[in-house]
Scaffold this motif. Structure first.
Motif, short mmCIF file in Angstrom:
data_model
loop_
_atom_site.label_atom_id
_atom_site.label_comp_id
_atom_site.label_asym_id
_atom_site.label_seq_id
_atom_site.Cartn_x
_atom_site.Cartn_y
_atom_site.Cartn_z
N THR A 7 0.83 -1.20 0.00
CA THR A 7 0.00 0.00 0.00
C THR A 7 0.86 1.24 0.00
O THR A 7 1.77 1.37 0.82
CB THR A 7 -0.89 0.01 1.24
N ARG A 163 -12.53 -6.41 10.77
CA ARG A 163 -11.79 -5.51 11.65
C ARG A 163 -11.30 -4.36 10.79
O ARG A 163 -10.82 -4.56 9.67
CB ARG A 163 -10.61 -6.22 12.31
N PRO A 165 -9.15 -1.84 8.95
CA PRO A 165 -7.72 -1.81 8.62
C PRO A 165 -7.08 -0.57 9.22
O PRO A 165 -7.78 0.32 9.71
CB PRO A 165 -7.73 -1.75 7.09
N PRO A 166 -5.76 -0.47 9.19
CA PRO A 166 -5.11 0.75 9.69
C PRO A 166 -5.66 1.98 8.98
O PRO A 166 -6.05 1.93 7.82
CB PRO A 166 -3.63 0.52 9.33
N THR A 169 -4.75 2.89 5.39
CA THR A 169 -5.01 1.97 4.28
C THR A 169 -5.77 2.67 3.17
O THR A 169 -6.75 3.37 3.41
CB THR A 169 -5.82 0.76 4.78
N ASP A 179 -8.59 -5.57 -1.81
CA ASP A 179 -8.62 -6.87 -1.14
C ASP A 179 -10.07 -7.35 -1.07
O ASP A 179 -10.93 -6.65 -0.53
CB ASP A 179 -8.05 -6.73 0.28
N LEU A 182 -12.09 -6.91 2.02
CA LEU A 182 -12.50 -5.57 2.40
C LEU A 182 -13.53 -4.99 1.45
O LEU A 182 -13.90 -3.82 1.56
CB LEU A 182 -11.28 -4.64 2.45
N SER A 214 -8.77 6.62 3.73
CA SER A 214 -8.51 6.24 5.12
C SER A 214 -9.81 5.82 5.79
O SER A 214 -10.90 6.26 5.41
CB SER A 214 -7.86 7.39 5.90
#
Length: 277
Positions: A7, A163, A165-166, A169, A179, A182, A214
């Motif tokens: 990424t 969950r 992602p950061p 991402t 992905d 996601l 984000s």
């Protein structure tokens, strides 16, 4: 499944990604209904042949109608994008209100799209080049209501297990990759962005979601999905990339709730809005 690429660094707040990259990503995701074109005979606001509206105006109206339809339907499984404009007519009155009546085809959005087209008819009214056009649209069903509800429920169950992602991402990445795990997050982001894109559309400006830049918050501890995120919208025809922070609350079969705030790059003003579907 192709390997996930690394990424790229996320843009700092308010800083646009390179316009050429995001334009390419937007066009690759948009499908056949989206074209990048500069002003010309087919562009919105440019007069066409007497009695025949310019094709750009018809596409503009069709996209606005679909953004409105996607938001009102509140179904990530039922998202639709423009395939082709079939016919239409337009009239402008003395108050510079432009009324467009048209028919067009649309197709399902996303990797599950099967190529089947649905026919839609709409009336879209642009008032004095102001945003938030008035829309009245009807479309033939792409799938049975019961099937769409089942797909929404399956997506909801998948989303509940996700969950976040950061925060940095980005979807898609620099190679256009999302992905698959996601995908529910992307589809919900596109659904919420539909409201923003409809509300900001004018007779000469339209938008497409180029990137989910984000994830600020992803809460599923109650029944509804509570999603707070930032997207980069590609603004045609200025070619600017507009960062918008959007908050949505979604539960299958219930009205979508959206709040947003966009940072304007070409003016000193900022835009925001809130709506319940």
């Amino acid at each position: 499944m192709p390997p996930a690429a690394s990424t790229p660094p996320a843009p700092r707040p308010g800083a646009p990604r390179p316009a050429a990259l995001l334009l390419a990503l937007a066009l690759s995701l948009a499908g056949p209904g989206l074209q990048a074109a500069g002003p010309g005979p087919g562009s919105p606001g440019v007069p066409g042949v007497a009695g025949v509206p310019p094709p750009g105006l018809l596409r503009q109206a069709a996209r606005a109608a679909l953004h409105f339809l996607n938001f009102r339907a509140g179904s990530p499984s039922g998202l639709r994008v423009l395939a082709a404009v079939l016919r239409g007519r337009a009239a402008v009155d003395a108050r510079r209100t432009c009324r467009v009546d048209l028919e067009f085809t649309a197709e399902r959005y996303g990797p599950e799209a099967d190529g089947r087209l649905g026919r839609c008819s709409a009336r879209v009214v642009f008032r004095r080049q102001q945003p938030r056009p008035a829309v009245n649209v009807t479309c033939a069903r792409f799938m049975e209501t019961s099937r769409r509800r089942r797909e929404d429920l399956l997506l909801y169950k998948r989303a509940k297990r996700l969950r976040a992602p950061p925060g940095a991402t980005s979807m898609p990445d620099s190679h256009g990759w999302i992905d698959p795990s996601l995908r529910p997050m992307w589809d919900l982001a596109f659904l919420g962005s539909s409201y923003v894109m409809w509300e900001r559309t004018t007779q000469t400006l339209h938008y497409y979601m180029a990137q989910l830049s984000s994830v600020n918050q992803w809460k599923t501890n109650e029944d509804a999905i509570d999603f707070d995120y930032t997207v980069l919208l590609h603004e045609f025809s200025t070619q600017e990339i507009i960062p918008c922070r959007i908050h949505l609350v979604w539960y299958p079969g219930k009205p979508l709730k959206v709040k947003y705030h966009c940072q304007e790059l070409h003016t000193a003003q900022e835009g925001s809005g809130t709506e319940g579907g």
